[in-house]
Design a protein around this motif. Structure first.
Motif, PDB file in Angstrom:
ATOM      1  N   PRO A  91       0.805  -1.226   0.000  1.00 17.38           N
ATOM      2  CA  PRO A  91       0.000   0.000   0.000  1.00 17.38           C
ATOM      3  C   PRO A  91       0.838   1.275   0.000  1.00 17.38           C
ATOM      4  CG  PRO A  91      -0.258  -1.190   2.086  1.00 17.38           C
ATOM      5  CD  PRO A  91       0.513  -2.076   1.174  1.00 17.38           C
ATOM      6  N   GLU A 366      -2.996  -3.226  -1.236  1.00 17.01           N
ATOM      7  CA  GLU A 366      -2.694  -2.064  -2.070  1.00 17.01           C
ATOM      8  C   GLU A 366      -3.930  -1.457  -2.732  1.00 17.01           C
ATOM      9  OE1 GLU A 366      -1.857  -5.183  -2.575  1.00 17.01           O
ATOM     10  OE2 GLU A 366      -1.381  -5.629  -4.659  1.00 17.01           O
ATOM     11  N   ALA A 368      -6.523  -0.853  -0.819  1.00 14.96           N
ATOM     12  CA  ALA A 368      -7.177  -0.317   0.380  1.00 14.96           C
ATOM     13  C   ALA A 368      -8.294  -1.217   0.883  1.00 14.96           C
ATOM     14  CB  ALA A 368      -7.687   1.107   0.137  1.00 14.96           C
ATOM     15  N   ARG A 404      -4.602   6.339   0.190  1.00 17.02           N
ATOM     16  CA  ARG A 404      -5.533   5.236   0.003  1.00 17.02           C
ATOM     17  C   ARG A 404      -6.757   5.714  -0.741  1.00 17.02           C
ATOM     18  NH1 ARG A 404      -4.133   3.210   6.000  1.00 17.02           N
ATOM     19  NH2 ARG A 404      -2.174   2.254   5.452  1.00 17.02           N
TER      20      ARG A 404
END
Lengths: 449, 77
Positions: A91, A366, A368, A404
């Motif tokens: 992320p 990644e 979110a 995000r």
């Protein structure tokens, strides 16, 4: 502008965004832009006009990954080192990759980031390896600019409602939330196809050294409620061992703030006037260096500006005393301390969570997505998922809303779930009638009037 | 949550001569992130009801008449 009228006990929407600080408005705005027909509700325990950790403003973005200055790979490495390896790189990398387009978009909102004479973003170096600090000269306009976008996109805003629990369906999927009115203590059930959790971190984890319980370093409204809700709903938490202690001005509950003053030539020093910190960006190593110096005979520790020209100090003051934490100027005034005359004593804050610096909080991949159970059923609940956005605290300089970013949902959420879905769902609170939720005897804050 | 009943030095001070809450203004109450301000039934003016200030200052900044001042008594002692 409370769109959820008092007396209402149940709201059905397509996308529920919990938290109206910085990440939340951005998520709601993006969701509405992506699906203009969707009913998007933004839930906030204060008032979205002024709420969250940067209610006053933000003096800079300290994780700007701008082409020409830094690469996403370099940034991910930087954060991994700063956090002693306690971080989920996927992320962070995703954030870094998409950072620039969002900076441009925010710039277009009227949140002007600092630019050099060529019109390029004027990124400063504070971190160990690269340059990621982008000053925001009119950072006091952030909330206003976001609010303007929300109004334009006609996002439904519900102020003074604090979410207390996420509701899950039979399969563990998130199906909505319960919220309580912070003034009247009335309950509100919000049913949603998708929930985007944008609550802040836990700023009031430790006791402030001043003894004043609301004098925390991190924003006191970051109560950790988002973490708790996600945890209770079955989501995983991540990297909380990477909690934070921050350098601050002694007795003042705000950042010191080397990120702002450093690029102008200020630095942190011990009582002998010597530098002892390798790099001012927050990291485990930096705090260890700070702690060691305080414990040695060379403490206390100071922020040194008095070697700078008065005009330069004036520029630093214009940021530190006006944008993010304006009460700081008042603190120095009343204490009789002036950057021009002598070094300003610093200390360390109580512990707290700051999801930005420490890349901690609710675990997300990644995209979110949390680890709430993924539906195996092909029904309408397939669209249901939680997406988490971490809201920034004053020190983290805007990572959250940009990191995000909301991902498009798998189906176009233009229809509301049929009642049968909810009523057949064992985990929904039982209710025979809407009045069942009007619990007014709770011992929470209420107006005497 | 402690309710401030007795006179004490609270951070947010409202100049009642300047405050126009009695004319319907609720700006400071609306913008406080910690929701600690209220309009007094007695005077019709804004005041700090809950002693939980974070010294963030939107109340002072957004007040249309400049009636609100945020002091930071605890941190100065």
């Amino acid at each position: 502008m409370d769109e959820i009228k008092s007396g209402l006990t149940e709201v059905v929407c397509d996308i529920l965004v919990i938290g109206g600080g910085t990440a939340g408005p951005m998520a709601a705005y993006k969701a509405k832009r992506h699906s203009p027909g969707a009913r998007v509700v933004l839930l906030e325990k204060a008032n979205v006009k002024r709420s969250g950790a940067i209610a006053m403003g933000m003096d800079g973005l300290n994780n700007a990954v701008v082409p020409g200055y830094a690469t996403p790979e370099q940034y991910t490495k930087e954060i991994t080192i700063a956090n002693d390896g306690i971080c989920d790189q996927a992320p962070v990398y995703k954030y870094a990759s998409r950072c620039f387009e969002i900076i441009q978009e925010l710039d277009g909102f009227g949140i002007k980031f600092q630019k050099n004479e060529n019109g390029d973003f004027d990124v400063k170096k504070v971190h160990h390896l690269g340059s990621y600090v982008l000053p925001m000269p009119n950072g006091d306009t952030v909330k206003k600019a976001l609010y303007r976008q929300l109004r334009r996109e006609k996002v439904l805003i519900s102020n003074r409602y604090m979410a207390t629990r996420l509701l899950t369906g039979r399969d563990g999927q998130i199906a909505g939330a319960i919220a309580v009115n912070t003034r009247s203590a009335e309950f509100l059930v919000l049913r949603a196809r998708t929930v985007i959790l944008c609550a802040g971190a836990a700023g009031r984890l430790g006791l402030p050294q001043s003894g004043y319980l609301w004098g925390t370093y991190e924003n006191a409204t970051n109560s950790g409620d988002g973490y708790a809700m996600a945890y209770h709903a079955g989501a995983a938490l991540a990297n909380l061992e990477c909690y934070q202690i921050n350098p601050l001005i002694k007795d003042y509950n705000g950042p010191a703030c080397a990120y702002v003053a450093g690029p102008f030539g200020a630095y942190t020093t011990n009582s002998e006037g010597n530098r002892f910190i390798e790099c001012d960006y927050w990291s485990g190593q930096m705090m260890q260096e700070f702690y060691n110096e305080l414990q040695s005979g060379k403490g206390p520790v100071f922020l040194k500006l008095n070697h700078l020209h008065s005009d330069t100090i004036g520029k630093i003051e214009a940021v530190l005393h006006q944008v993010e934490r304006p009460s700081r100027g008042r603190f120095h005034e009343n204490r009789g301390t002036n950057y021009r005359e002598r070094m300003i004593e610093m200390h360390i804050s109580e512990i707290g969570f700051c999801s930005g610096h420490s890349a901690s909080g609710v675990y997300v991949d990644e995209f979110a997505r949390t680890r709430c159970q993924v539906s195996m059923r092909p029904a309408i609940w397939q669209a249901s998922r939680t997406i988490t956005c971490s809201a920034p605290s004053p020190t983290e300089r805007w990572r959250a809303s940009t990191r995000r970013k909301l991902q498009p949902t798998s189906t176009s959420p233009t229809t509301t779930p049929p009642m049968s879905c909810a009523s057949s769902n064992a985990c929904w609170p039982r209710h025979d009638g809407r009045m069942a939720f009007r619990l007014t005897s709770l011992n929470t804050r209420r107006d005497a009037s | 949550m402690p309710i401030a009943h007795t006179p004490t030095a609270v951070p947010v001070v409202v100049d009642e001569a300047k405050c126009i809450a009695d004319k319907g203004c609720t700006v400071c109450v609306d913008v406080c992130p910690l929701d600690v301000l209220r309009i007094s039934d007695l005077t019709g003016k804004a005041y700090m009801k809950y002693d939980e200030c974070w010294y963030c200052m939107p109340c002072e900044t957004d007040c249309p008449t400049g009636a609100v001042t945020v002091n930071i008594p605890y941190l100065l002692r």
